[in-house]
Design an enzyme around this catalytic site. Structure first.
Site, PDB file in Angstrom:
ATOM      1  CG  ASN A  37      -0.203  -0.096   2.503  1.00  0.00           C
ATOM      2  OD1 ASN A  37       0.539   0.816   2.853  1.00  0.00           O
ATOM      3  ND2 ASN A  37      -0.357  -1.197   3.221  1.00  0.00           N
TER       4      ASN A  37
ATOM      5  CG  ASP B   7      -6.653  -5.577   6.417  1.00  0.00           C
ATOM      6  OD1 ASP B   7      -6.071  -5.500   7.520  1.00  0.00           O
ATOM      7  OD2 ASP B   7      -7.361  -4.663   5.950  1.00  0.00           O
TER       8      ASP B   7
ATOM      9  CE  LYS C   9       8.213 -11.656 -14.665  1.00  0.00           C
ATOM     10  NZ  LYS C   9       8.885 -11.060 -15.796  1.00  0.00           N
TER      11      LYS C   9
ATOM     12  CG  ASP D 257      -5.799  -6.975  13.914  1.00  0.00           C
ATOM     13  OD1 ASP D 257      -5.015  -6.260  14.576  1.00  0.00           O
ATOM     14  OD2 ASP D 257      -6.787  -6.522  13.303  1.00  0.00           O
TER      15      ASP D 257
ATOM     16  CG  PHE E 176      -2.783   5.488  13.233  1.00  0.00           C
ATOM     17  CD1 PHE E 176      -1.769   5.290  14.148  1.00  0.00           C
ATOM     18  CD2 PHE E 176      -2.905   6.743  12.643  1.00  0.00           C
ATOM     19  CE1 PHE E 176      -0.896   6.311  14.489  1.00  0.00           C
ATOM     20  CE2 PHE E 176      -2.040   7.783  12.972  1.00  0.00           C
ATOM     21  CZ  PHE E 176      -1.036   7.561  13.896  1.00  0.00           C
TER      22      PHE E 176
ATOM     23  CE  LYS F 198     -10.318  -0.459  11.351  1.00  0.00           C
ATOM     24  NZ  LYS F 198      -9.975   0.338  10.227  1.00  0.00           N
TER      25      LYS F 198
ATOM     26  CE  LYS G  12      -8.267  -3.757  14.039  1.00  0.00           C
ATOM     27  NZ  LYS G  12      -7.112  -3.848  13.126  1.00  0.00           N
TER      28      LYS G  12
HETATM   29  O1  PMT Z   1       2.888   6.093   6.562  1.00  0.00           O
HETATM   30  P1  PMT Z   1       2.334   7.434   6.140  1.00  0.00           P
HETATM   31  O2  PMT Z   1       2.487   7.664   4.657  1.00  0.00           O
HETATM   32  O3  PMT Z   1       2.880   8.555   6.964  1.00  0.00           O
HETATM   33  O4  PMT Z   1       0.761   7.419   6.394  1.00  0.00           O
HETATM   34  C1  PMT Z   1       0.247   7.363   7.676  1.00  0.00           C
HETATM   35  C2  PMT Z   1      -0.875   6.320   7.778  1.00  0.00           C
HETATM   36  C3  PMT Z   1      -2.068   6.807   6.999  1.00  0.00           C
HETATM   37  C4  PMT Z   1      -0.417   4.954   7.229  1.00  0.00           C
HETATM   38  C5  PMT Z   1      -1.192   6.132   9.304  1.00  0.00           C
HETATM   39  O5  PMT Z   1      -1.474   7.331   9.844  1.00  0.00           O
HETATM   40  C6  PMT Z   1      -2.369   5.188   9.522  1.00  0.00           C
HETATM   41  O6  PMT Z   1      -3.505   5.539   9.450  1.00  0.00           O
HETATM   42  N1  PMT Z   1      -2.011   3.913   9.822  1.00  0.00           N
HETATM   43  C7  PMT Z   1      -2.925   2.814   9.960  1.00  0.00           C
HETATM   44  C8  PMT Z   1      -3.271   2.302   8.595  1.00  0.00           C
HETATM   45  C9  PMT Z   1      -4.178   1.127   8.638  1.00  0.00           C
HETATM   46  O7  PMT Z   1      -3.812   0.070   8.191  1.00  0.00           O
HETATM   47  O8  PMT Z   1      -5.281   1.303   9.272  1.00  0.00           O
HETATM   48  P2  PMT Z   1      -6.410   0.135   9.469  1.00  0.00           P
HETATM   49  O9  PMT Z   1      -7.636   0.882   9.782  1.00  0.00           O
HETATM   50  O10 PMT Z   1      -6.404  -0.813   8.354  1.00  0.00           O
HETATM   51  O11 PMT Z   1      -5.892  -0.642  10.747  1.00  0.00           O
HETATM   52  C10 PMT Z   1      -6.320  -0.311  12.071  1.00  0.00           C
HETATM   53  C11 PMT Z   1      -5.220  -0.561  13.054  1.00  0.00           C
HETATM   54  O12 PMT Z   1      -4.926  -1.962  13.101  1.00  0.00           O
HETATM   55  C12 PMT Z   1      -3.922   0.139  12.731  1.00  0.00           C
HETATM   56  O13 PMT Z   1      -3.325   0.547  13.943  1.00  0.00           O
HETATM   57  C13 PMT Z   1      -3.071  -0.954  12.066  1.00  0.00           C
HETATM   58  O14 PMT Z   1      -1.681  -0.759  12.288  1.00  0.00           O
HETATM   59  C14 PMT Z   1      -3.572  -2.195  12.811  1.00  0.00           C
HETATM   60  N2  PMT Z   1      -3.517  -3.450  12.044  1.00  0.00           N
HETATM   61  C15 PMT Z   1      -4.251  -3.599  10.924  1.00  0.00           C
HETATM   62  C16 PMT Z   1      -4.249  -4.835  10.272  1.00  0.00           C
HETATM   63  C17 PMT Z   1      -3.457  -5.868  10.784  1.00  0.00           C
HETATM   64  N3  PMT Z   1      -3.396  -7.051  10.173  1.00  0.00           N
HETATM   65  N4  PMT Z   1      -2.715  -5.675  11.886  1.00  0.00           N
HETATM   66  C18 PMT Z   1      -2.741  -4.480  12.528  1.00  0.00           C
HETATM   67  O15 PMT Z   1      -2.056  -4.310  13.545  1.00  0.00           O
END
Ligand code: PMT
Length: 403
Positions: free
Chosen positions: A210, A279, A289, A307, A324, A338, A342
Site C-alpha cells: 500500500n 489485511d 516468476k 491482526d 490508527f 476498532k 480490537k
Molecule cells: O505512513 P504514512 O504515509 O505517513 O501514512 C500514515 C498512515 C495513513 C499509514 C497512518 O497514519 C495510519 O492511518 N495507519 C494505519 C493504517 C491502517 O492500516 O489502518 P487500518 O484501519 O487498516 O488498521 C487499524 C489498526 O490496526 C492500525 O493501527 C493498524 O496498524 C492495525 N492493524 C491492521 C491490520 C493488521 N493485520 N494488523 C494491525 O495491527
C-alpha cells in the site's frame, strides 16, 4: 533513574583503586537505559580490564588518542560531540591536575577540552593528596571552569588512612547523574511503534502492498524518544532513516511485523500501531516468476493476515495500546468499532480520502478517539502532530499508571 533513558553518557576512568567500582557504575547506568561509552587512561587499565567494561557497556572501550581503528569508527571529536554528559569516576589527583592545566595529552583530557557537554568528576585519592594545596587549587580552578565535583567521601581508605578521598558510591553517582536530566513525559517508558506498509510477496518479483510512507510512524518514534522513552520502531520497507537513539527492526511481511512486535512485549509500556498492515496475503508464494498466460482475468487467492495490534492488546503483558484507523468514510464510526473490537485504549482516526493528509503526505489531520470522547486535532506537519499525539497519549498512560 528513569531520566537516564536514551542518554549518552561517556564514563571516563582514571588510575586508582576505586576504578573497580566503575564496573558497577556502568551496570547501573545501562540498567537505567543510558547508552554508555567508556574511556580509560593507561593507568586505569592497571586496575580494571577494558574487557570488563566492554562487556558491561556493550561497546569497545576507547583507550588511545591516536587509534586509527577508533578514528575510523567514532573518533575523539565525534565522541566529544556524542556525549550528553561526561562522568569521570574515579578522577585521580594526576588527572585533575592535567585537566585543570588545560592539557590534552591523552584521550580523556582531550575529550574534556573538545566537548561542550557538562563534565562531572568523582575524585578518589589518598586523604593527604586530596588535602594537598595543589589538588585543592586544581579543584577550585575546575569548579570555576564549570566542572561539577561530586565528593569525595570521608572514611577508611584502601591504604589504611582515614579521611576525605573515598570515591562516592556508584548508586550515589548514578543518582546525581540522573538528576542532571529533566524528567520527561515518557521517561523510563518503553514504547514499540509499527510504521510503514507491509509487503506480501506473490512471487520472487511481485508483492501486494500500500501507499504508506512510514512518515507518521517515524515521526511518532522521534517524538516518543524526545519525550524520554526507549523506542523500538518496527518498520516495513520505507525510504526513511530511523531517528537516532531509536532501535529500528526492519521487516517485510505482516507475519514478520507480528513476530518483531511480540519480541520482548513484556517490557513494552506503550504500543502504537501506525503501520498500514496488509489485511491479506497470497495463499501461496510462487517459487518462480508468475508468467503471463492467455487468460484476460487472473484470480488471486488470499488468506487473512494476523491482526498485530489486536494480538498485542490481548497479550497477558498488555501494554497501553493505541491504534490508527485509516478510513475513507464514516471515520468516527469505524474508529469506535476498532477501539472496541480490537480492545484498544485509544484510536487515532485518520481520514485518508482527503488530499494532502494521510498516506505519503507531509501533513496529517486526525481525531483522537478514547472510550470516553473524541478530540479533533488541527491539520499540521506529521512531526508536529506526532509531538501533540505523544503528549496526549502520555497523559492517558500516566493517568492509568497512577490508578
Ligand atoms: O505512513 P504514512 O504515509 O505517513 O501514512 C500514515 C498512515 C495513513 C499509514 C497512518 O497514519 C495510519 O492511518 N495507519 C494505519 C493504517 C491502517 O492500516 O489502518 P487500518 O484501519 O487498516 O488498521 C487499524 C489498526 O490496526 C492500525 O493501527 C493498524 O496498524 C492495525 N492493524 C491492521 C491490520 C493488521 N493485520 N494488523 C494491525 O495491527
Amino acid at each position: 533513574m528513569h531520566r537516564l533513558t536514551n542518554r549518552q553518557i561517556l564514563l571516563g576512568i582514571t588510575g586508582g583503586i576505586a576504578a573497580y567500582k566503575s564496573a558497577e557504575i556502568t551496570r547501573l547506568l545501562k540498567k537505567a537505559g543510558a547508552d554508555v561509552r567508556v574511556v580509560m587512561t593507561p593507568a586505569a587499565t592497571e586496575f580494571i580490564t577494558p574487557l570488563t567494561l566492554q562487556a558491561l557497556s556493550g561497546h569497545p572501550v576507547h583507550l588511545e588518542l591516536l587509534d586509527p581503528e577508533a578514528e575510523a569508527g567514532m573518533g575523539h571529536i565525534e565522541l566529544a560531540k556524542w556525549a550528553d554528559h561526561i562522568l569521570i569516576a574515579p578522577a585521580s589527583a594526576d588527572f585533575i591536575a592535567r585537566v585543570a592545566a588545560g592539557m590534552g595529552n591523552d584521550l580523556l583530557t582531550t575529550l574534556c577540552l573538545a566537548t561542550e557537554a557538562p563534565i562531572s568528576l568523582a575524585p578518589a585519592m589518598n586523604q593527604a593528596m586530596w588535602r594537598d594545596a595543589h589538588t585543592q587549587a586544581n579543584v577550585e580552578a575546575l569548579k570555576s571552569a564549570g566542572y561539577t565535583i561530586w565528593g569525595p567521601d570521608a572514611g577508611e581508605q584502601a591504604c589504611g588512612d582515614t579521611g576525605p578521598g573515598r570515591m562516592l558510591e556508584p548508586t550515589d553517582l548514578a543518582a546525581r547523574l540522573a538528576a542532571e536530566f529533566e524528567y520527561l513525559a515518557l521517561s523510563g517508558k518503553t514504547v514499540f511503534i509499527t510504521a510503514g506498509p507491509t509487503r506480501e510477496p506473490l512471487d520472487p518479483v511481485r508483492f501486494i502492498s500500500n501507499h504508506s510512507s512510514g512518515k507518521m510512524g517515524y515521526a511518532l518514534a522521534q517524538a516518543a524518544m524526545d519525550a524520554g522513552a526507549k523506542v523500538k520502531l518496527i518498520s516495513g520497507p520505507v525510504n526513511l532513516t530511523p531517528p537516532s537513539r531509536v532501535t529500528c527492526i526492519q521487516v517485510e511481511t505482516a507475519e514478520e511485523m507480528l513476530a518483531a512486535s511480540l519480541e520482548q512485549i513484556e517490557e513494552c509500556d506503550l504500543f502504537i500501531g501506525a503501520a498500514a498492515v496488509a489485511d491479506y496475503r497470497p495463499v501461496a508464494i510462487a517459487e518462480h516468476k508468475i508468467k503471463k498466460g492467455n487468460e484476460e482475468i487472473m484470480e488471486l487467492r488470499l488468506v487473512k493476515n494476523p491482526d498485530i495490534i489486536a494480538t498485542v492488546a490481548k497479550h497477558s503483558h498488555r501494554p497501553f495500546t493505541v491504534g490508527f484507523a485509516a478510513e475513507t468514510r464514516d471515520l468516527l464510526h469505524y474508529a469506535r468499532d476498532k477501539l472496541v473490537r480490537k480492545q484498544l485504549d485509544m484510536v487515532i482516526a485518520n481520514d485518508v480520502s482527503v488530499a494532502g493528509i494521510g498516506f505519503n503526505s507531509n501533513e496529517n489531520q486526525v481525531t483522537l478517539v478514547t472510550p470516553e470522547d473524541a478530540t479533533s486535532l488541527p491539520q499540521t506537519s506529521k512531526r508536529m502532530l506526532a509531538k501533540q499525539l505523544i503528549e496526549q497519549i502520555a497523559l492517558h498512560l500516566n493517568k492509568q499508571d497512577s490508578l
